[in-house]
Write a protein that holds these residues in place. Structure first.
Motif, PDB file in Angstrom:
ATOM      1  N   GLN A  44       0.827  -1.197   0.000  1.00 54.39           N
ATOM      2  CA  GLN A  44       0.000   0.000   0.000  1.00 54.39           C
ATOM      3  C   GLN A  44       0.869   1.258   0.000  1.00 54.39           C
ATOM      4  O   GLN A  44       0.577   2.233  -0.707  1.00 54.39           O
ATOM      5  N   LEU A  45       1.948   1.231   0.751  1.00 57.08           N
ATOM      6  CA  LEU A  45       2.878   2.363   0.771  1.00 57.08           C
ATOM      7  C   LEU A  45       3.549   2.558  -0.587  1.00 57.08           C
ATOM      8  O   LEU A  45       3.740   3.691  -1.038  1.00 57.08           O
ATOM      9  N   TYR A  46       3.893   1.441  -1.234  1.00 59.38           N
ATOM     10  CA  TYR A  46       4.489   1.539  -2.569  1.00 59.38           C
ATOM     11  C   TYR A  46       3.503   2.156  -3.557  1.00 59.38           C
ATOM     12  O   TYR A  46       3.893   2.949  -4.432  1.00 59.38           O
ATOM     13  N   SER A  47       2.224   1.805  -3.429  1.00 59.28           N
ATOM     14  CA  SER A  47       1.219   2.390  -4.314  1.00 59.28           C
ATOM     15  C   SER A  47       1.112   3.894  -4.092  1.00 59.28           C
ATOM     16  O   SER A  47       0.841   4.654  -5.031  1.00 59.28           O
ATOM     17  N   CYS A  48       1.337   4.341  -2.855  1.00 62.21           N
ATOM     18  CA  CYS A  48       1.373   5.784  -2.573  1.00 62.21           C
ATOM     19  C   CYS A  48       2.563   6.437  -3.273  1.00 62.21           C
ATOM     20  O   CYS A  48       2.449   7.535  -3.840  1.00 62.21           O
ATOM     21  N   TYR A  49       3.703   5.763  -3.247  1.00 60.35           N
ATOM     22  CA  TYR A  49       4.901   6.257  -3.926  1.00 60.35           C
ATOM     23  C   TYR A  49       4.664   6.334  -5.435  1.00 60.35           C
ATOM     24  O   TYR A  49       5.009   7.338  -6.085  1.00 60.35           O
ATOM     25  N   PHE A  50       4.059   5.282  -5.991  1.00 64.49           N
ATOM     26  CA  PHE A  50       3.744   5.256  -7.428  1.00 64.49           C
ATOM     27  C   PHE A  50       2.800   6.399  -7.777  1.00 64.49           C
ATOM     28  O   PHE A  50       2.943   7.056  -8.817  1.00 64.49           O
TER      29      PHE A  50
END
Length: 513
Positions: free
Chosen positions: A456-462
């Motif tokens: 979920q955090l990676y999706s925020c970064y993306f």
């Protein structure tokens, strides 16, 4: 350009991050051979008839950044234009439709894109890139007989296709670049790719020669023809790449037969092409199941239905366990009873019940985030579509993103919180439940939730990298959800015992018995 007629069309990669068709970022207008946006009708004229080629331009305008233009969209005006072209093409010997998107990835109003192209012999498309090598051949046939022939990409797989009309019978070969010799059997044509609705198949029965097209940088030295493993002889060159061999089709008028052609050039390279043919039209052969599902299903409809069902199931679970009486813990309850009990605890605790209920409702209603869906143009993304540049683009990939979000985060989060609450009811704190037996399982469950949270955090970064910093902060379904998740997990382990008193008493009574 001087020797060859080039007809090129846009794909979704040509419309990434394009605010409008007149934009200088629309490279298609400058670098294409056609120099024209939108669908068009090209008629190839010969001494023996006309052949129509209708382009279906379903690319989005404006074109948002990835991944929200994976599906093509046709509006009512575009459908009316294509319908007019289809009517014009009825005077041609054959009509070939072509477009970037398979029909399964085109959103179109009634009567639908497949109905419009029902008079066509074939629809040629790409877009799916052999699905990462899982589907090197994606061919099928519409109910009306129109072939749908997806072709793997040129960029990575160096795939190309040769098509030929032989006495108005369509044949084709999908090939790899620089693999020689190239072989295409045009008569008798493959039974699987035949359509009595569009082709004069009876011509095969009354033909005098087997006909083959073969190409190579070197001289062709032999073209051997076999039918049902019997060598009929060597075909001879008539003109250019055309080789023929006299035959008697009456010998093969019943049932299926297998033709095999082996070609060798002066460089010693050998290629073989084969297929099954038949003279009888009442026989049946079908395309493989998975290619047909991929090409003939309306994936955006399936995604909408699946998304709706998943959200409905989660909301129904919350409501049912909120208002139905919880089960009594007696005897030796199984996993199902304990799961049901934990869902009751979860649904009857207001903090968690309302948080997850609102999360599910918000997943449907949105917006998921607000940001630059196109550079310089603000927009908002919802489950049901995207607003950008003053336009609304119907939901398609948005539903797929929603499904992944629910399956790989929302639902696991709910299950994780239920498990944590169940442990709290048994009198455990965050540290004690790890020390108190089954510690490996507890660690694995926490690790799994940590990995999902990392995703979920990676999706925020993306999101930040793709749509800008504002999108990162104005993203309830990404950034805000991370904060909510951490708050709910913290709340679970710091919840006052008084709020769980009834359940703790029941659990202690059950454990002591």
């Amino acid at each position: 350009m001087e020797k060859t007629k080039w007809i090129d069309i846009k794909g979704n990669h040509d419309s990434f991050n394009i605010p409008h068709l007149d934009s200088i970022q629309n490279y298609y207008r400058k670098y294409s051979a056609w120099h024209k946006d939108g669908s068009f009708h090209y008629i190839h004229t010969t001494s023996f008839g006309n052949y129509s080629f209708i382009c279906v331009d379903a690319t989005l305008s404006p074109g948002p950044k990835r991944p929200y233009n994976f599906f093509g969209i046709l509006n009512m005006t575009q459908m009316a234009q294509l319908s007019f072209m289809a009517t014009e093409s009825l005077h041609s010997n054959h009509t070939i439709w072509f477009g970037h998107y398979p029909t399964s990835t085109i959103i179109s109003p009634a009567p639908g894109i497949r109905t419009l192209m029902s008079s066509a012999t074939a629809y040629l498309c790409g877009h799916l890139h052999t699905m990462g090598g899982l589907m090197p051949v994606l061919h099928s046939q519409h109910r009306g007989g129109t072939l749908e022939l997806e072709l793997g990409d040129w960029m990575d797989n160096r795939r190309y296709r040769i098509l030929a009309f032989d006495h108005d019978l369509l044949s084709f070969a999908d090939l790899n670049f620089e693999e020689w010799p190239v072989v295409l059997i045009t008569n008798p044509k493959s039974f699987l790719y035949s359509s009595s609705a569009h082709e004069p198949l009876v011509k095969i029965l009354y033909s005098t020669h087997i006909r083959i097209l073969t190409f190579s940088p070197s001289v062709i030295v032999s073209v051997k023809v076999y039918i049902d493993r019997v060598h009929l002889g060597n075909a001879h060159q008539v003109s250019g790449p055309l080789y023929v061999l006299r035959w008697n089709p009456q010998n093969y008028s019943e049932g299926f037969h297998h033709i095999n052609v082996t070609v060798q050039d002066a460089s010693g390279r050998i290629s073989t092409r084969s297929h099954i043919f038949a003279m009888e039209e009442n026989l049946s052969r079908r395309f493989d199941f998975w290619p047909s599902v991929i090409l003939l299903s309306d994936h955006y409809v399936l995604a909408r239905v699946l998304f709706g069902l998943i959200v409905l199931i989660q909301i129904t679970l919350l409501l049912v366990f909120r208002y139905v009486q919880k089960p009594a813990l007696k005897g030796n309850p199984g996993l199902l009873t304990l799961t049901s009990y934990s869902l009751h605890v979860f649904s009857k605790t207001n903090t968690f019940y309302y948080s997850v209920l609102v999360l599910n409702l918000y997943t449907i209603l949105g917006p998921w985030f607000v940001g630059e869906l196109i550079d310089g143009q603000w927009g908002a993304c919802f489950s049901f579509g995207v607003f950008v540049g003053g336009s609304f683009l119907q939901g398609s990939v948005t539903f797929v993103v929603g499904i992944l979000q629910i399956l790989f985060f929302n639902l696991p989060l709910m299950a994780y919180l239920c498990w944590c609450l169940f442990l709290r009811c048994r009198g455990h704190s965050f540290c004690s439940h790890i020390r108190h037996g089954h510690h490996l399982m507890a660690v694995l469950i926490h690790l799994a939730m940590a990995l999902l949270l990392a995703w979920q955090l990676y999706s925020c970064y993306f999101l930040q990298r793709t749509y800008g910093t504002v999108a990162f902060f104005l993203s309830p379904m990404r950034t805000w959800l991370v904060v909510l998740t951490l708050a709910l997990i913290y709340k679970t382990w710091t919840l006052k015992s008084s709020e769980l008193r009834t359940y703790i008493v029941e659990m202690k009574t059950y454990q002591s018995s």
